[in-house]
Design a protein around this motif. Sequence first.
Motif, mmCIF file in Angstrom:
data_model
loop_
_atom_site.group_PDB
_atom_site.id
_atom_site.type_symbol
_atom_site.label_atom_id
_atom_site.label_comp_id
_atom_site.label_asym_id
_atom_site.label_seq_id
_atom_site.Cartn_x
_atom_site.Cartn_y
_atom_site.Cartn_z
ATOM 1 N N LEU A 35 4.277 7.112 1.426
ATOM 2 C CA LEU A 35 4.568 5.799 1.002
ATOM 3 C C LEU A 35 4.718 4.701 2.303
ATOM 4 C CD1 LEU A 35 7.330 5.777 -1.680
ATOM 5 C CD2 LEU A 35 5.244 5.157 -2.000
ATOM 6 N N PHE A 36 5.180 5.569 3.396
ATOM 7 C CA PHE A 36 5.025 4.573 4.693
ATOM 8 C C PHE A 36 3.592 4.440 4.936
ATOM 9 C CE2 PHE A 36 9.224 7.298 5.320
ATOM 10 C CZ PHE A 36 9.800 6.295 4.458
ATOM 11 N N ASP A 37 2.696 5.388 4.929
ATOM 12 C CA ASP A 37 1.514 5.307 5.108
ATOM 13 C C ASP A 37 0.806 4.103 4.391
ATOM 14 O OD1 ASP A 37 1.390 7.588 7.013
ATOM 15 O OD2 ASP A 37 1.537 8.696 5.166
ATOM 16 N N LEU A 38 1.397 4.347 3.010
ATOM 17 C CA LEU A 38 0.839 2.929 2.102
ATOM 18 C C LEU A 38 1.031 1.827 2.668
ATOM 19 C CD1 LEU A 38 -0.417 2.332 -0.614
ATOM 20 C CD2 LEU A 38 1.651 2.659 -1.341
ATOM 21 N N ALA A 39 2.402 1.443 3.233
ATOM 22 C CA ALA A 39 2.828 0.334 3.871
ATOM 23 C C ALA A 39 1.990 -0.128 4.959
ATOM 24 C CB ALA A 39 4.379 0.446 4.201
ATOM 25 N N ALA A 40 1.795 0.792 5.794
ATOM 26 C CA ALA A 40 0.871 0.610 7.016
ATOM 27 C C ALA A 40 -0.611 0.403 6.714
ATOM 28 C CB ALA A 40 1.078 1.638 8.057
ATOM 29 N N ALA A 41 -1.091 0.879 5.793
ATOM 30 C CA ALA A 41 -2.459 0.807 5.252
ATOM 31 C C ALA A 41 -2.532 -0.651 4.670
ATOM 32 C CB ALA A 41 -2.965 1.713 4.442
ATOM 33 N N LYS A 42 -1.473 -0.944 3.942
ATOM 34 C CA LYS A 42 -1.944 -2.180 3.038
ATOM 35 C C LYS A 42 -1.687 -3.464 4.330
ATOM 36 C CE LYS A 42 0.194 -3.542 -0.564
ATOM 37 N NZ LYS A 42 1.092 -3.390 -1.794
ATOM 38 N N LEU A 43 -0.720 -3.213 5.370
ATOM 39 C CA LEU A 43 -0.727 -4.105 6.378
ATOM 40 C C LEU A 43 -1.764 -4.328 7.238
ATOM 41 C CD1 LEU A 43 1.576 -6.162 7.413
ATOM 42 C CD2 LEU A 43 2.146 -4.388 9.245
ATOM 43 N N ALA A 44 -2.440 -3.064 7.715
ATOM 44 C CA ALA A 44 -3.729 -3.032 8.394
ATOM 45 C C ALA A 44 -4.826 -4.034 7.497
ATOM 46 C CB ALA A 44 -4.109 -1.555 8.643
ATOM 47 N N CYS A 45 -5.146 -3.547 6.252
ATOM 48 C CA CYS A 45 -5.958 -4.061 5.619
ATOM 49 C C CYS A 45 -5.729 -5.633 5.223
ATOM 50 C CB CYS A 45 -6.257 -3.281 4.367
ATOM 51 S SG CYS A 45 -6.919 -1.707 4.311
ATOM 52 N N ARG A 46 -4.812 -6.138 5.441
ATOM 53 C CA ARG A 46 -4.701 -7.634 5.481
ATOM 54 C C ARG A 46 -5.288 -8.539 6.479
ATOM 55 N NH1 ARG A 46 1.888 -8.004 4.545
ATOM 56 N NH2 ARG A 46 1.739 -6.880 2.655
ATOM 57 N N LEU A 84 -8.029 7.395 4.206
ATOM 58 C CA LEU A 84 -8.536 6.594 2.925
ATOM 59 C C LEU A 84 -8.002 5.612 2.402
ATOM 60 C CD1 LEU A 84 -11.769 6.346 1.895
ATOM 61 C CD2 LEU A 84 -10.903 8.201 0.221
ATOM 62 N N VAL A 85 -8.578 4.381 2.335
ATOM 63 C CA VAL A 85 -7.614 3.248 1.818
ATOM 64 C C VAL A 85 -8.992 2.797 0.902
ATOM 65 C CG1 VAL A 85 -6.498 1.045 1.788
ATOM 66 C CG2 VAL A 85 -6.601 2.691 3.705
ATOM 67 N N VAL A 86 -8.304 2.509 -0.824
ATOM 68 C CA VAL A 86 -9.047 2.152 -1.700
ATOM 69 C C VAL A 86 -8.539 1.214 -2.786
ATOM 70 C CG1 VAL A 86 -10.557 4.291 -1.895
ATOM 71 C CG2 VAL A 86 -8.610 3.796 -3.428
ATOM 72 N N ALA A 87 -9.130 0.125 -3.330
ATOM 73 C CA ALA A 87 -8.725 -0.398 -4.485
ATOM 74 C C ALA A 87 -8.149 0.302 -5.518
ATOM 75 C CB ALA A 87 -9.502 -1.693 -4.718
ATOM 76 N N ALA A 88 -6.813 0.129 -6.019
ATOM 77 C CA ALA A 88 -6.180 0.657 -6.943
ATOM 78 C C ALA A 88 -6.973 0.822 -8.128
ATOM 79 C CB ALA A 88 -4.942 0.650 -7.127
ATOM 80 N N ALA A 89 -7.303 -0.532 -8.587
ATOM 81 C CA ALA A 89 -7.750 -0.956 -9.885
ATOM 82 C C ALA A 89 -9.282 -0.302 -10.166
ATOM 83 C CB ALA A 89 -7.943 -2.310 -10.029
ATOM 84 N N THR A 90 -9.956 -0.292 -8.965
ATOM 85 C CA THR A 90 -11.731 0.021 -8.990
ATOM 86 C C THR A 90 -11.894 1.294 -8.276
ATOM 87 O OG1 THR A 90 -12.215 -1.367 -7.343
ATOM 88 C CG2 THR A 90 -12.139 -2.368 -9.162
#
Length: 286
Positions: A275-286, A72-78
């Motif tokens: 943290l590696f999942d975070l990096a991959a999720a951010k790349l995927a969401c671009r 699950l990927v969410v915007a950190a601020a909201t």
Amino acid sequence: MVFDYFALSEAIAEVLRARQAGRAFAPERLAVPVPGGVLLAMPAADEAVAIVKNITVHPGNREHPVIQGEVLVVAAATGEKLAVLDAKELTARRTAAVSLLAARRLAPRPAGPLCVIGAGAQAKTHIEAFRQGLGVRDIRLVSRSRPRAEALAAALAGQGIAVRVLDEAAEAVADASLIVTVTTSPEPVFPDAVPADVFVAAVGSFTPHAAEVPASLVSRAALFVDDMASARVEAGDFLRAGVDWATVTALEDVPDAAPKQPSGPVVFKTVGHALFDLAAAKLACR
């Protein structure tokens, strides 16, 4: 479209820098035993994105994937939901990218030959990553199931990647400069009869009682891990060899630019980190 493992390895390097700077965070993963396996929950966040990866790992699965779950990927601020990603595919790709990053920084002879032991999803992504990111051409594949190895080799041939299937690990590693182990074996999967300047990425085992790499090789190698805290608990390859943890270096402490190449064998142990999942999720969401 060819997946860009090099870009993902760079994204992982960036998130490691962010952690060192206090801009990215992830607690140790929560492990809950379930029949035949384990349920793992792994949150992580930086200033922009937060994730939670929930997966099950059932090493004995034959009719179902060994790893299943979602991220699950969410915007950190909201807290707004941005995406739900397949954890099996994300894990396979980001793990291969971590190994690629380690090989880029640490392998004395990164051009190969490459020997991959195991024929599952991680074998496929590691071959793709090392072929793309390091340019290896001589690739050997060893598995306890030759039909499975041949099926993987055929699939990779469809991508223009030539792979030789061998029956004996001893033959496959004898002159290899890169070895990747991606099995669920609790015992070493190749003999300690390898070149003096070999780079080994030990990927498959993630429990303190399992070791894919011979203890004798671990004892004489320069040792590196993807995450020090997790490795101290889960890296059976190192724990069973009785390593002095003062001699082990975390990947984030290896310089980005022109790192000093270790002399002798290098063993990089990866047990995974959110943290590696975070990096991959951010790349995927671009």
